[in-house]
Design an enzyme around this catalytic site. Structure first.
Site, PDB file in Angstrom:
ATOM      1  N   LYS A 102       0.846  -1.206   0.000  1.00 44.28           N
ATOM      2  CA  LYS A 102       0.000   0.000   0.000  1.00 44.28           C
ATOM      3  C   LYS A 102       0.871   1.242   0.000  1.00 44.28           C
ATOM      4  CE  LYS A 102       0.778   1.566   4.420  1.00 44.28           C
ATOM      5  NZ  LYS A 102       1.445   2.813   4.758  1.00 44.28           N
ATOM      6  N   ASP A 138      -2.665  -1.505   9.564  1.00 41.81           N
ATOM      7  CA  ASP A 138      -2.739  -1.587   8.102  1.00 41.81           C
ATOM      8  C   ASP A 138      -3.239  -2.938   7.591  1.00 41.81           C
ATOM      9  OD1 ASP A 138      -1.817   0.999   7.609  1.00 41.81           O
ATOM     10  OD2 ASP A 138       0.279   0.383   7.666  1.00 41.81           O
TER      11      ASP A 138
HETATM   12  O1  C5P Z   1      -0.857  -0.699  14.381  1.00 39.93           O
HETATM   13  P1  C5P Z   1       0.564  -1.069  14.256  1.00 39.93           P
HETATM   14  O2  C5P Z   1       0.953  -2.189  15.167  1.00 39.93           O
HETATM   15  O3  C5P Z   1       0.995  -1.311  12.854  1.00 39.93           O
HETATM   16  O4  C5P Z   1       1.371   0.201  14.739  1.00 39.93           O
HETATM   17  C1  C5P Z   1       2.716   0.145  15.100  1.00 39.93           C
HETATM   18  C2  C5P Z   1       3.017   1.324  16.011  1.00 39.93           C
HETATM   19  O5  C5P Z   1       2.884   2.552  15.271  1.00 39.93           O
HETATM   20  C3  C5P Z   1       2.071   1.484  17.180  1.00 39.93           C
HETATM   21  O6  C5P Z   1       2.507   0.745  18.284  1.00 39.93           O
HETATM   22  C4  C5P Z   1       2.126   2.972  17.451  1.00 39.93           C
HETATM   23  O7  C5P Z   1       3.293   3.302  18.182  1.00 39.93           O
HETATM   24  C5  C5P Z   1       2.296   3.564  16.070  1.00 39.93           C
HETATM   25  N1  C5P Z   1       1.013   3.983  15.470  1.00 39.93           N
HETATM   26  C6  C5P Z   1       0.405   5.134  15.937  1.00 39.93           C
HETATM   27  N2  C5P Z   1      -0.775   5.548  15.380  1.00 39.93           N
HETATM   28  C7  C5P Z   1      -1.357   4.836  14.380  1.00 39.93           C
HETATM   29  C8  C5P Z   1      -0.750   3.653  13.891  1.00 39.93           C
HETATM   30  C9  C5P Z   1       0.445   3.258  14.453  1.00 39.93           C
HETATM   31  O8  C5P Z   1       0.922   5.803  16.835  1.00 39.93           O
HETATM   32  N3  C5P Z   1      -2.496   5.285  13.846  1.00 39.93           N
END
Ligand code: C5P
Length: 316
Positions: free
Chosen positions: A23, A164
Site C-alpha cells: 500500500k 494496516d
Molecule cells: O498498528 P501497528 O501495530 O501497525 O502500529 C505500530 C506502532 O505505530 C504502534 O505501536 C504505534 O506506536 C504507532 N502507530 C500510531 N498511530 C497509528 C498507527 C500506528 O501511533 N495510527
C-alpha cells in the site's frame, strides 16, 4: 475427523498460495497522540501492483511450522530483517486462527516471497499477515473441514494484528480512519497514473517515526478525502504526508530522493506511510521508467508501479 497417516496427509493436501499487495498513503493526515497510545489518522490508501506471495507447503502431520523468507528483487537486508521464528506476525496469525478452531498448529511450512520493502512504510508485514489470514482460512477449511470465515470476519480479525492489516486484505482505493483500520472503499481512479517507488538503503521503525512526529508537533486538520478526483493534477495537489518531516529528520537522505524524483518529472514526490520509502507520481509511463533508471544510476532502487484493485487473494 478420521486420523490419517503422514503419507496420506501430504498426498491429500495441496499447497496453498496467497498473494497480498503493498500500500501507499496518498494522503496521510495524523492527529495528536490519543490516550490509547495511537494517533488518529485520516488516510487515502492505494494498493500497488507490488505483491508478496505466501505459500503454505504441506509437511508431515505433526511437524512444527517452519518459516522461510526469500526475495528475487530486494537487497539482502530486507530478507534478513524478517524473523523466521515465532515472532513473525504470520506465525501469530496462524496461532490465533488455529487455536480459535481448536486445531493444533502443525503440518505445513510457510514460505514468504517478498517484493514489498521491509520497514519501508508500505505495509509489507501487514500484507504477509493478511495473506496468512486468507491462507489459514483455506487450510483449515480444506484440511480440517472448518467453515470458511467471511471477508467481514477476516477484516475484524485483521485489526488485532496491526492498523494496516485490514487495508492489506481489502486493497484498492480506500479512506482509512481511527488508527487507519476503519475503512471506506472508493471507486478506482478514472485516469491513468504511474508511480515510482524509491526504496531507501535503511529502514525506519513506525513507532520511532510517530514518536518523532510527537516531538515536532505538526499535525494538520483532517479534510474530506471522499471528493471524486477527476484528473491526475487534482490528485497531485491533494497528496501529502504529516509524517514526512519526522521521517526526514530521522533519515535526511530522504530529501535528496524526493528532489531526484521531482527533477525527473514527478508531479508529486513524498514519503509514504511512516517512510522511508518515497513515492513519485507521474502522468507518463516512460517518464516513470526513466526516473527509476536515474535512481538506479545514483545507487538507489526505483521500482515503477501501478495502482491495483485486487486486495489479498488466493492464487491456488
Ligand atoms: O498498528 P501497528 O501495530 O501497525 O502500529 C505500530 C506502532 O505505530 C504502534 O505501536 C504505534 O506506536 C504507532 N502507530 C500510531 N498511530 C497509528 C498507527 C500506528 O501511533 N495510527
Amino acid at each position: 475427523m478420521a486420523s490419517i497417516d503422514s503419507a496420506d496427509h501430504r498426498a491429500g493436501k495441496k499447497m496453498i498460495t496467497v498473494s497480498a499487495p503493498a500500500k501507499i498513503n496518498l494522503v496521510f493526515q495524523v492527529a495528536e497522540l490519543a490516550n490509547d497510545g495511537y494517533h488518529p489518522v485520516n488516510s487515502l490508501y492505494l494498493e500497488l501492483d507490488l505483491r508478496d506471495r505466501l505459500r503454505l507447503v504441506p509437511t508431515v502431520e505433526n511437524q512444527a511450522v517452519g518459516i522461510s523468507v526469500s526475495s528475487a528483487t530486494l537487497p539482502a537486508r530486507h530478507v534478513n530483517a524478517v524473523p523466521t521464528d515465532q515472532n513473525n506476525l504470520v506465525y501469530l496469525v496462524a496461532e490465533k486462527m488455529f487455536s480459535a478452531q481448536g486445531v493444533k498448529l502443525a503440518g505445513f511450512d510457510i514460505l514468504i516471497d517478498k517484493k514489498i520493502p521491509v520497514a519501508g512504510g508500505m505495509a509489507g508485514g501487514s500484507a504477509d499477515a493478511a495473506a496468512m489470514l486468507v491462507g489459514c482460512n483455506h487450510y483449515l477449511n480444506q484440511v480440517h473441514g472448518k467453515k470458511l470465515l467471511s471477508n467481514e470476519e477476516l477484516i475484524e480479525l485483521a485489526k488485532q494484528f496491526g492498523s494496516d492489516v485490514p487495508f492489506s486484505l481489502l486493497g484498492g482505493l480506500a479512506i482509512g480512519t481511527n488508527r487507519g483500520e476503519k475503512l471506506r472503499q472508493l471507486e478506482p481512479f478514472g485516469f491513468a497514473c504511474h508511480f515510482v517507488i524509491a526504496i531507501s538503503h535503511e529502514g525506519l521503525s513506525t513507532p520511532q517515526v510517530f514518536a518523532r512526529f510527537d516531538e515536532i508537533g505538526q499535525s494538520s486538520p483532517f479534510s474530506d478525502l471522499a471528493i471524486p478526483l477527476t484528473d491526475i493534477q487534482q490528485l497531485a495537489s491533494m497528496m501529502g504526508n504529516d509524517l514526512e518531516p519526522a521521517a526526514i529528520t530521522l533519515l535526511p537522505s530522504i530529501s535528496n530522493t524526493i528532489d531526484v524524483l521531482k527533477l525527473s518529472g514527478a508531479l508529486k514526490a513524498m514519503v509514504t506511510g511512516s517512510g522511508p520509502t518515497v513515492i513519485g507520481l507521474f502522468d507518463d509511463a516512460d517518464l516513470a521508467k526513466k526516473a527509476a533508471e536515474t535512481l538506479a544510476e545514483l545507487g538507489l532502487i526505483g521500482i515503477p508501479a501501478l495502482p491495483s484493485y485486487l486486495g489479498t487473494r488466493l492464487e491456488s
